[in-house]
Write a protein that holds these residues in place. Structure first.
Motif, PDB file in Angstrom:
ATOM      1  N   VAL A 129      30.875  45.720  32.687  1.00 48.30           N
ATOM      2  CA  VAL A 129      31.588  45.091  33.809  1.00 48.30           C
ATOM      3  C   VAL A 129      32.787  45.948  34.191  1.00 48.30           C
ATOM      4  CG1 VAL A 129      32.970  43.087  34.492  1.00 48.30           C
ATOM      5  CG2 VAL A 129      30.802  42.745  33.299  1.00 48.30           C
ATOM      6  N   ARG A 130      33.540  46.390  33.206  1.00 49.52           N
ATOM      7  CA  ARG A 130      34.721  47.227  33.479  1.00 49.52           C
ATOM      8  C   ARG A 130      34.320  48.533  34.175  1.00 49.52           C
ATOM      9  NH1 ARG A 130      38.922  45.842  34.740  1.00 49.52           N
ATOM     10  NH2 ARG A 130      39.082  44.447  32.987  1.00 49.52           N
ATOM     11  N   ASP A 131      33.251  49.182  33.662  1.00 46.47           N
ATOM     12  CA  ASP A 131      32.782  50.425  34.277  1.00 46.47           C
ATOM     13  C   ASP A 131      32.376  50.196  35.733  1.00 46.47           C
ATOM     14  OD1 ASP A 131      33.180  51.724  31.883  1.00 46.47           O
ATOM     15  OD2 ASP A 131      31.038  51.830  31.345  1.00 46.47           O
ATOM     16  N   ASP A 132      31.710  49.082  35.999  1.00 47.95           N
ATOM     17  CA  ASP A 132      31.272  48.769  37.361  1.00 47.95           C
ATOM     18  C   ASP A 132      32.469  48.547  38.271  1.00 47.95           C
ATOM     19  OD1 ASP A 132      29.130  48.158  39.280  1.00 47.95           O
ATOM     20  OD2 ASP A 132      30.023  46.141  39.234  1.00 47.95           O
ATOM     21  N   ARG A 133      33.455  47.799  37.795  1.00 50.79           N
ATOM     22  CA  ARG A 133      34.654  47.533  38.608  1.00 50.79           C
ATOM     23  C   ARG A 133      35.429  48.821  38.876  1.00 50.79           C
ATOM     24  NH1 ARG A 133      36.826  42.119  35.541  1.00 50.79           N
ATOM     25  NH2 ARG A 133      35.268  40.703  36.399  1.00 50.79           N
TER      26      ARG A 133
END
Length: 73
Positions: A66-70
Motif C-alpha cells: 500500500v505504501r509503495d502504491d501511494r
C-alpha cells in the motif's frame, strides 16, 4: 426441456390448487437458486483448500504494498 416428477401429499396438492401460482415456475426458480448456492459453497471450499496450501506472506507485506502504491503517485 426435461421433465421431472415429484410426489407430494394429497393435502398439499389441495392447498396448492387454492392459489393462482405457477408452481412449475416456482419450482424451477427454487432449483436454480439452490444450485447457485451449492456452486458458491463448493467454490468457497475449493478456494479455502487452495489458499491453505500456500505460504503466508511476511508480516507487513500488505502495508508495504500500500505504501509503495501511494508513493508511486
Amino acid at each position: 426441456m426435461a421433465v421431472i416428477s415429484v410426489r407430494i401429499p394429497d393435502e398439499l396438492k389441495a392447498k396448492m390448487k387454492k392459489y393462482d401460482i405457477n408452481w412449475s415456475e416456482e419450482i424451477r426458480k427454487f432449483i436454480a437458486s439452490r444450485i447457485s448456492q451449492e456452486e458458491k459453497k463448493r467454490t468457497i471450499e475449493m478456494m479455502h483448500k487452495l489458499l491453505a496450501g500456500g505460504t503466508p506472506a511476511k508480516e507487513g507485506t500488505a502495508k508495504r504494498y500500500v505504501r509503495d502504491d501511494r508513493d508511486s503517485n
